[in-house]
Motif scaffolding. Structure first.
Motif, PDB file in Angstrom:
ATOM      1  N   GLN A 109       0.937  -1.240   0.002  1.00 55.79           N
ATOM      2  CA  GLN A 109       0.093   0.125  -0.084  1.00 55.79           C
ATOM      3  C   GLN A 109       0.845   1.217   0.181  1.00 55.79           C
ATOM      4  O   GLN A 109       0.685   2.127  -0.830  1.00 55.79           O
TER       5      GLN A 109
ATOM      6  N   HIS B 235       2.094   3.189   7.432  1.00 58.34           N
ATOM      7  CA  HIS B 235       1.191   1.938   6.928  1.00 58.34           C
ATOM      8  C   HIS B 235       1.353   0.895   8.123  1.00 58.34           C
ATOM      9  O   HIS B 235       0.456   0.176   8.472  1.00 58.34           O
TER      10      HIS B 235
ATOM     11  N   TYR C 187      -6.293  10.940   4.367  1.00 61.54           N
ATOM     12  CA  TYR C 187      -6.197   9.562   3.847  1.00 61.54           C
ATOM     13  C   TYR C 187      -5.925   8.568   5.058  1.00 61.54           C
ATOM     14  O   TYR C 187      -6.629   7.459   5.224  1.00 61.54           O
TER      15      TYR C 187
ATOM     16  N   SER D 268      -8.173   5.467   6.324  1.00 57.64           N
ATOM     17  CA  SER D 268      -7.852   4.362   6.478  1.00 57.64           C
ATOM     18  C   SER D 268      -8.025   3.719   7.897  1.00 57.64           C
ATOM     19  O   SER D 268      -8.436   2.607   7.840  1.00 57.64           O
ATOM     20  N   ARG D 269      -7.645   4.535   8.857  1.00 56.48           N
ATOM     21  CA  ARG D 269      -7.666   4.078  10.098  1.00 56.48           C
ATOM     22  C   ARG D 269      -9.333   3.633  10.304  1.00 56.48           C
ATOM     23  O   ARG D 269      -9.680   2.653  11.089  1.00 56.48           O
TER      24      ARG D 269
ATOM     25  N   ARG E  45     -11.636   2.808   8.296  1.00 56.58           N
ATOM     26  CA  ARG E  45     -11.816   1.675   7.413  1.00 56.58           C
ATOM     27  C   ARG E  45     -11.329   0.366   7.910  1.00 56.58           C
ATOM     28  O   ARG E  45     -12.006  -0.807   7.932  1.00 56.58           O
TER      29      ARG E  45
ATOM     30  N   ASP F 275      -8.632  -2.715   4.226  1.00 62.34           N
ATOM     31  CA  ASP F 275      -9.439  -1.683   3.645  1.00 62.34           C
ATOM     32  C   ASP F 275      -9.056  -0.330   3.626  1.00 62.34           C
ATOM     33  O   ASP F 275      -9.242   0.511   4.475  1.00 62.34           O
ATOM     34  N   TRP F 276      -7.712  -0.124   2.708  1.00 67.06           N
ATOM     35  CA  TRP F 276      -7.064   1.356   3.045  1.00 67.06           C
ATOM     36  C   TRP F 276      -7.969   2.277   2.176  1.00 67.06           C
ATOM     37  O   TRP F 276      -8.895   1.754   1.257  1.00 67.06           O
ATOM     38  N   ALA F 277      -7.896   3.579   2.414  1.00 64.91           N
ATOM     39  CA  ALA F 277      -8.801   4.580   2.095  1.00 64.91           C
ATOM     40  C   ALA F 277      -8.212   4.818   0.612  1.00 64.91           C
ATOM     41  O   ALA F 277      -7.135   4.335   0.060  1.00 64.91           O
TER      42      ALA F 277
END
Length: 177
Positions: free
Chosen positions: A27, A53, A150, A154-155, A157, A171-173
């Motif tokens: 990612q 990440h 972002y 991401s956090r 999600r 499930d990254w943004a």
């Protein structure tokens, strides 16, 4: 002979951490960070994205309790090992590796300490300022706003995913510029 077999055997913790590390690295290498967000394609900026990440996954894993904490520690251990390996590949000698790893370790710990509270509380302004300084080498918090948005998305999600899904396909943004 048995000692040599033990030396080269993959430990269970490494087997747990390696795929998680690969997910974070894949990612962090997304071209969108460099083309849409303007992250410089330099080794220090890549270190910053890898650290961000890894932290996002570590936080999600730790939220799961004891099993998650073990997975988070395995991921962290593999990350530190990968940094050591990268230094050696760059030609850093054995004598200097310790000093450089200490410096990298301090930087990594500093980033994680700076990013985790705003990631947990949703404090976009504080996170943007830290990311601007560390990733974009700017004192203008606006430089880090897109990356902070972002990271916070991401956090959220990752937190919404169940543990098994988060460890298999985080499930990254979406990366926006």
């Amino acid at each position: 002979m048995i000692m040599l077999q033990n030396l080269f055997r993959t430990r269970p913790r490494e087997r747990l951490g390696e795929p998680l590390y690969e997910l974070a690295v894949r990612q962090a290498r997304d071209p969108g960070f460099y083309t849409r967000m303007g992250v410089a394609d330099r080794i220090d900026a890549r270190f910053e994205l890898y650290t961000l990440h890894v932290l996002l996954l570590v936080m999600r894993l730790r939220d799961e309790g004891e099993a998650g904490s073990e997975a988070a520690q395995a991921l962290f251990d593999v990350y530190v090992s990968a940094l050591d390996h990268a230094l050696r590949e760059l030609g850093v000698g054995d004598i200097s590796v310790g000093k450089k790893m200490r410096k990298l370790g301090e930087a990594m710990y500093g980033r994680m300490t700076a990013y985790e509270p705003p990631l947990r509380s949703g404090a976009a302004a504080g996170l943007a300022a830290s990311l601007a300084r560390n990733v974009f080498e700017s004192e203008e918090p606006a430089a880090g706003e897109a990356l902070a948005a972002y990271a916070l998305a991401s956090r959220a999600r990752l937190a919404a995913q169940d543990f098994k899904a988060a460890t298999a396909r985080p499930d990254w943004a979406e990366i926006k510029g």
